[in-house]
Design a protein around this motif. Structure first.
Motif, PDB file in Angstrom:
ATOM      1  N   HIS A 175       0.854  -1.189   0.000  1.00  0.00           N
ATOM      2  CA  HIS A 175       0.000   0.000   0.000  1.00  0.00           C
ATOM      3  C   HIS A 175       0.885   1.232   0.000  1.00  0.00           C
ATOM      4  N   GLN A 176       0.264   2.401   0.087  1.00  0.00           N
ATOM      5  CA  GLN A 176       1.057   3.624   0.089  1.00  0.00           C
ATOM      6  C   GLN A 176       1.839   3.763   1.392  1.00  0.00           C
ATOM      7  N   ASP A 177       3.016   4.342   1.265  1.00  0.00           N
ATOM      8  CA  ASP A 177       3.809   4.674   2.441  1.00  0.00           C
ATOM      9  C   ASP A 177       3.083   5.814   3.164  1.00  0.00           C
ATOM     10  N   SER A 181       3.217   9.550   0.650  1.00  0.00           N
ATOM     11  CA  SER A 181       2.062   9.004  -0.065  1.00  0.00           C
ATOM     12  C   SER A 181       2.256   8.934  -1.576  1.00  0.00           C
ATOM     13  N   THR A 182       3.457   9.292  -2.049  1.00  0.00           N
ATOM     14  CA  THR A 182       3.737   9.161  -3.486  1.00  0.00           C
ATOM     15  C   THR A 182       4.329   7.799  -3.818  1.00  0.00           C
ATOM     16  N   LYS A 183       4.590   6.969  -2.781  1.00  0.00           N
ATOM     17  CA  LYS A 183       5.267   5.693  -3.002  1.00  0.00           C
ATOM     18  C   LYS A 183       4.450   4.525  -2.466  1.00  0.00           C
ATOM     19  N   TYR A 184       4.597   3.386  -3.136  1.00  0.00           N
ATOM     20  CA  TYR A 184       4.081   2.132  -2.595  1.00  0.00           C
ATOM     21  C   TYR A 184       5.157   1.496  -1.722  1.00  0.00           C
ATOM     22  N   ILE A 472       1.398   6.077  -7.950  1.00  0.00           N
ATOM     23  CA  ILE A 472       0.188   5.658  -7.245  1.00  0.00           C
ATOM     24  C   ILE A 472      -0.988   5.605  -8.221  1.00  0.00           C
ATOM     25  N   ARG A 474      -4.474   6.133  -8.670  1.00  0.00           N
ATOM     26  CA  ARG A 474      -5.553   6.830  -7.979  1.00  0.00           C
ATOM     27  C   ARG A 474      -6.933   6.452  -8.507  1.00  0.00           C
ATOM     28  N   GLU A 491      -4.936   7.384   2.974  1.00  0.00           N
ATOM     29  CA  GLU A 491      -3.707   7.545   2.197  1.00  0.00           C
ATOM     30  C   GLU A 491      -3.973   8.172   0.837  1.00  0.00           C
TER      31      GLU A 491
END
Length: 689
Positions: A175-177, A181-184, A472, A474, A491
């Motif tokens: 999931h997102q960090d 929040s721009t990274k998985y 990501i 969206r 997130e």
């Protein structure tokens, strides 16, 4: 592992409408007040269920739903029954028609939606084939477990289990960090139990159920060909108990800051010196794709390592054998299906009758091919006007929320500015995805049910792992359109409303505005409020876990949440068992705030005009009744006890009554006064948003 979805009716909400503000703006977006064809609007209230013998001022839930509660029996194949369950059940024949039409399509091309849907369902419904196969479908995996000769082989096996969807001592997900929040990112969390929660292994009053569970494990092992099933079952339950002892509680797991532990791979290895992560990462397909991971409960992994070290390999092999059988039992022969249901259906939740096979088949197809079925469902059963009216409701709720933030007396101007920024960045998804999921990588055969299930899980696992290092997505949804639910994802800072929930009693196209604002409007408000509850408020508008509150605001908010926890702690659906106000805090905040905001939006939508009286209810009364009838439900005691331990939602009657007691508008709408059982003194009413 979709732990980042905050559900709200599980449920949740959103919209990106920065800049709208004022009664005039809401009024011009008012939901149509006449039924299709120009007919006069109806109240939308199920007046036939109103129990006049119970005063609204004493027990609003039973006043609105009393006759239904008295006359309704929970279906034998259900653990609970109510508005949600009935709507989901009503959807089943529609989905069955879609799936059977796909199976009967004479022009099914290989790999097409029709082929994979139809053949998957056919493999589930072919009971004769499953009886012929017996244990054969799972035998190769049992053989791999039996061949384990060293604990060093366990990590690779657990990665295989992850791809198969088989339970293991820890869970893995992508999931997102939460702090970027721009990274998985890859995430590891505690797992590996066969009972619903760690407390089932540790609390004295669960001893009878533990004994039944022990017997169930033994029976499943025996069905799997284990000649030492009784002794192995005892060892398995002892092993799971050891894991339970080092697990975090559900309340602890609600803290997103505490559960965010970024570890470099070397640090991960140091947590578990007896468990080599390299074979796991390689088999899981993430070697070289990550330099760090998130560990939700580091102390659990450390405790797992100790259990791994002290537990003999033979016991681990028995444990893995059990979890294989447990995970695959619904897709094997009747003996496995029946024994699995005997414990997880009857013993655990009180359900006495299994769902018809066709319903279980529909569920299996949905689990594997949810959006393929959803695409066909939307085409047939989701009118475009529902989405348009929902968009209007969301806009109106966002206006009301924006105004409400500005008027808060407990939040500082600087934090209000940050809250408005977050609100302006909400994204709303209604009905169905803009981009449908591609299932072309999945091979489905008519005569291979377990193979179809495991291949679908492997494809899903590969899809998740493939996200690493990419932007990501969206457009992705965490629920299918045919799911009767909604959610907020902190997130992505989004609220999502699948098509299936946009039906009565949540959304009635023929009804006056009031009931829709009280029902689906409160659902919308609930989901928006998740962005500002005790968990969601820790994320900013970009989806990053960041403290954007002042110390004074934290103190004021904590005082309100403490009060709400105490209110719900006092509720008891089963004698001797109470709601956990801390576990349910986020959902209780969202219920209370959602109704408050929906009420403000409804009042704004009237633009100063007086609502008509329909079925003897004023507009304000219909608003609150719309909310209370959504939570119409009955539940088996055994299931209620499970949910009190594991579910972040309060029982339905307390979601209705507990919420109403904190709404000033409810008091004026129904003339609630001191001495009435629904009454709370003004200073004890929790008004957050």
């Amino acid at each position: 592992m979709k732990r980042y979805l905050l559900s709200a009716l599980t449920l949740s909400l959103l919209a990106g409408v920065a800049g709208v503000a004022g009664a005039a703006d809401v009024a011009k977006h008012a939901v149509a007040k006449s039924a299709p064809g120009g007919a006069a609007p109806v109240s939308g209230i199920a007046v036939e269920y109103v129990d006049a013998g119970v005063r609204a001022q004493d027990d609003f839930f039973n006043h609105l739903n009393g006759k239904w509660l008295a006359a309704t029996e929970i279906p034998a194949d259900k653990a609970s029954w109510g508005s949600f369950a009935k709507l989901a059940d009503d959807t089943q024949p529609q989905l069955r028609g879609i799936i059977e039409a796909a199976a009967a399509n004479p022009n099914r091309a290989a790999g097409s939606d029709a082929q994979i849907i139809g053949d998957f369902y056919a493999s589930y419904m072919n009971e004769q084939k499953l009886e012929q196969l017996g244990l054969a479908p799972v035998a190769p995996f049992l053989a791999r477990v039996a061949a384990l000769s060293d604990k060093k082989q366990i990590p690779a096996l657990l990665a295989t289990f992850s791809k198969m969807g088989v339970g293991a001592p820890y869970d893995f997900g992508i999931h997102q960090d939460a702090k970027d929040s721009t990274k998985y990112v890859a995430d590891f969390a505690q797992g590996g139990l066969g009972l619903p929660d760690r407390d089932y292994y540790l609390e004295a009053d669960k001893a009878p159920l533990r004994a039944t569970y022990l017997s169930h494990v033994e029976k499943m092992l025996a069905l799997g060909g284990d000649g030492n099933a009784a002794a192995n079952a005892k060892d398995i339950v002892a092993l799971e108990t050891a894991l339970a002892k080092v697990q975090w509680s559900n309340v602890e797991n609600r803290d997103p800051v505490k559960a965010y532990n970024k570890l470099e791979l070397a640090q991960l290895a140091a947590l578990t010196p007896d468990h080599d992560w390299q074979p796991y990462l390689a088999e899981a397909g993430i070697s070289g794709k990550v330099s760090y991971v998130i560990v939700s409960q580091p102390s659990y992994l450390k405790g797992f390592n100790a259990v791994l070290e002290t537990t003999p390999l033979a016991v681990w092999k028995a444990y893995f054998q059990w979890h294989l059988l447990h995970s695959t039992a619904p897709y094997l022969s009747k003996a496995f299906v029946d024994e699995n249901f005997a414990f997880y259906g009857t013993a655990l939740t009180g359900v006495t009758e299994m769902r018809p096979r066709w319903k279980r088949g529909v569920g299996a197809v949905e689990a594997a091919l949810g959006e393929s079925v959803g695409k066909l469902y939307v085409e047939q059963y989701f009118p475009a006007e529902r989405k348009a009216r929902m968009e209007v409701l969301v806009k109106n709720l966002m206006v009301a929320y924006k105004q409400s933030i500005d008027k808060l007396d407990w939040m500082s101007p600087a934090t209000k500015k940050q809250a408005q920024d977050k609100l302006s960045k909400f994204t709303t998804k209604i009905g169905y995805p803009n981009k449908w999921r591609d299932y072309s990588a999945l091979t489905v055969a008519q005569d291979d049910l377990l193979g179809n299930v495991l291949r679908s899980r492997a494809v899903s696992h590969a899809r998740e792992v493939d996200k690493l290092g990419k932007p990501i997505d969206r457009d992705e949804w965490g629920m299918t359109p045919q799911t009767v639910n909604a959610y907020y994802n902190p997130e992505l800072n989004e609220i999502v409303f699948p098509a299936s929930i946009l039906q009565p009693p949540f959304f009635d196209a023929n009804a006056d505005d009031a009931v829709n604002y009280g029902a689906i409007g409160a659902v919308i408000g609930h989901e928006i409020s998740h962005g500002f509850d005790d968990q969601g408020a820790q994320y900013d508008g970009d989806g990053n876990l960041r403290d954007w509150w002042s110390k004074a605001d934290h103190k004021n908010f904590a005082a309100k949440t403490k009060q709400l926890v105490a209110q719900y702690n006092a509720f008891s659906p089963v004698k001797g068992h109470h709601v956990n106000g801390e576990l349910t805090l986020g959902e209780n905040i969202a219920d209370n705030s959602g109704v408050a905001i929906a009420y403000k939006a409804y009042k704004l939508s009237l633009a100063g005009k007086k609502a008509p009286v329909l079925d003897g209810f004023t507009g304000e009364q219909r608003f609150y009744a719309g909310f209370a009838q959504v939570w119409r439900m009955k539940m088996r005691e055994a299931q209620q006890l499970v949910l009190l331990k594991t579910d972040p939602h309060s029982p339905g009657q307390f979601r209705a009554n507990g919420t109403m007691r904190n709404q000033p508008g409810f008091y004026s709408a129904f003339g609630v006064k001191q001495g009435d059982k629904m009454y709370l003194p003004p200073k004890e009413r929790v008004i957050m948003w």
